[in-house]
Design an enzyme around this catalytic site. Structure first.
Site, PDB file in Angstrom:
ATOM      1  N   ARG A  96       0.836  -1.183   0.000  1.00  0.00           N
ATOM      2  CA  ARG A  96       0.000   0.000   0.000  1.00  0.00           C
ATOM      3  C   ARG A  96       0.884   1.250   0.000  1.00  0.00           C
ATOM      4  NH1 ARG A  96      -1.913  -3.705   3.853  1.00  0.00           N
ATOM      5  NH2 ARG A  96      -4.043  -4.477   3.470  1.00  0.00           N
ATOM      6  N   HIS A 205      -3.098   3.741  -6.165  1.00  0.00           N
ATOM      7  CA  HIS A 205      -3.487   2.479  -5.524  1.00  0.00           C
ATOM      8  C   HIS A 205      -3.826   1.404  -6.551  1.00  0.00           C
ATOM      9  CE1 HIS A 205      -4.830   0.126  -2.058  1.00  0.00           C
ATOM     10  NE2 HIS A 205      -5.852  -0.280  -2.789  1.00  0.00           N
ATOM     11  N   ARG A 208      -1.216  -1.262  -7.028  1.00  0.00           N
ATOM     12  CA  ARG A 208      -1.328  -2.415  -6.108  1.00  0.00           C
ATOM     13  C   ARG A 208      -2.347  -3.409  -6.658  1.00  0.00           C
ATOM     14  NH1 ARG A 208      -1.654  -4.539  -0.678  1.00  0.00           N
ATOM     15  NH2 ARG A 208      -3.796  -4.840   0.014  1.00  0.00           N
ATOM     16  N   HIS A 231      -3.696  -9.185   3.953  1.00  0.00           N
ATOM     17  CA  HIS A 231      -5.095  -9.281   4.365  1.00  0.00           C
ATOM     18  C   HIS A 231      -5.298 -10.503   5.252  1.00  0.00           C
ATOM     19  CE1 HIS A 231      -7.440  -6.138   2.424  1.00  0.00           C
ATOM     20  NE2 HIS A 231      -6.638  -6.235   1.382  1.00  0.00           N
ATOM     21  N   TYR A 240      -9.342 -11.333  -6.745  1.00  0.00           N
ATOM     22  CA  TYR A 240      -8.322 -11.427  -7.789  1.00  0.00           C
ATOM     23  C   TYR A 240      -8.233 -12.818  -8.394  1.00  0.00           C
ATOM     24  CZ  TYR A 240      -6.987  -6.982  -5.809  1.00  0.00           C
ATOM     25  OH  TYR A 240      -7.010  -5.687  -5.368  1.00  0.00           O
TER      26      TYR A 240
END
Length: 297
Positions: A96, A205, A208, A231, A240
């Site tokens: 991030r 972002h 990412r 996460h 994803y």
């Protein structure tokens, strides 16, 4: 609390949307209230959770754009030298913004090809910058560096990183901590992204997001994606792992190899599979049994 009704909740939710709250924020607020009232039911304070509006806690955010590898490098090449590797690292490590700008020399292990994500920098409402831990426990992680980034990162550290073990890797031109707004203005971000063929509104972002798609397409498992992304839940990682054309083609090619190998083993033998019966007179689909009324309890 006992006087809350489904009509009350419906009116509250409608007011949020009418006052300009986004559907995403409204759904998050609804989920929070529903969770609080679930606890109230468990504690015996109320008999029934009034949050019973179907679909109110769900919101599917529009898919963010991704960049191709060529576009990532094109964008990096247009950056001032000190920001080139920042763009590449965002795309190829999945860190991030706050994690990237918090990286220090002591967080980089080039011989071991890893980054240690131990903290992040956040901009406060009054403009100050504050160092703290990553967003969650899962955010504290060690991320392996792709080989293509190691040499770039080594050159960047030698040329641009602040001195000493706690020296920041990515800094402004005068050595200050990077701020998102100042960075965007310094590199003319909106014009840059359009110049390399990316859609207007492509955010930093989204690099990412791009990296996470690349990792998923390389065959990473859900757990591996969760670790790399930092996460603790599967929800974000699963986003994803929807099938992509390239990945699906690779799977089909691998399947073809397996089939070819199996046919080669059986080459020359009699094929009597058509005369065999599996002994099961019903090959129909089995219906899934879903208990009803669980969502709001």
């Amino acid at each position: 609390m006992a006087e809350l009704s489904t009509d009350t909740i419906r009116t509250w939710r409608s007011a949020l949307l009418r006052d300009g709250r986004s559907e995403d924020r409204t759904a998050k607020a609804y989920r929070l209230v529903r969770a609080i009232l679930n606890t109230a039911v468990d504690d015996g304070r109320i008999k029934r959770n009034p949050c019973r509006i179907k679909g109110a806690g769900e919101h599917r955010t529009a898919e963010r754009p991704t960049a191709s590898v060529r576009q990532v490098y094109a964008l990096a090449n247009r950056m001032p030298g000190r920001f080139r590797v920042l763009v590449l690292a965002a795309a190829f490590t999945g860190l991030r913004w706050g994690e990237l700008i918090a990286l220090r020399r002591c967080d980089v292990d080039l011989p071991g090809r890893v980054l240690h994500v131990r903290r992040r920098l956040a901009q406060l409402s009054r403009g100050g910058m504050q160092a703290g831990p990553p967003k969650s426990t899962a955010g504290v992680r060690t991320v392996a560096l792709p080989a293509v980034l190691v040499r770039e990162l080594r050159q960047h550290v030698d040329r641009y990183a602040a001195p000493g073990p706690d020296g920041l890797l990515f800094r402004g031109e005068k050595g200050a901590i990077l701020r998102r707004g100042n960075f965007g203005r310094a590199v003319k971000w909106p014009a840059m992204v359009v110049a390399v063929g990316l859609p207007a509104g492509f955010h930093f972002h989204d690099l990412r997001h791009t990296g996470n798609h690349l990792v998923a397409g390389s065959g990473a498992t859900t757990r591996e994606l969760m670790h790399r992304m930092g996460h603790g839940s599967m929800r974000a990682a699963l986003i994803y792992q929807h099938a992509t054309t390239d990945r699906d083609r690779a799977i089909a090619d691998a399947l073809s190899d397996v089939v070819d190998a199996g046919r080669a083993e059986d080459d020359g033998s009699d094929d009597d599979s058509d005369d065999q019966d599996d002994g099961d007179g019903d090959d129909g689909a089995v219906g899934a049994l879903v208990p009803g009324g669980l969502m709001a309890r």
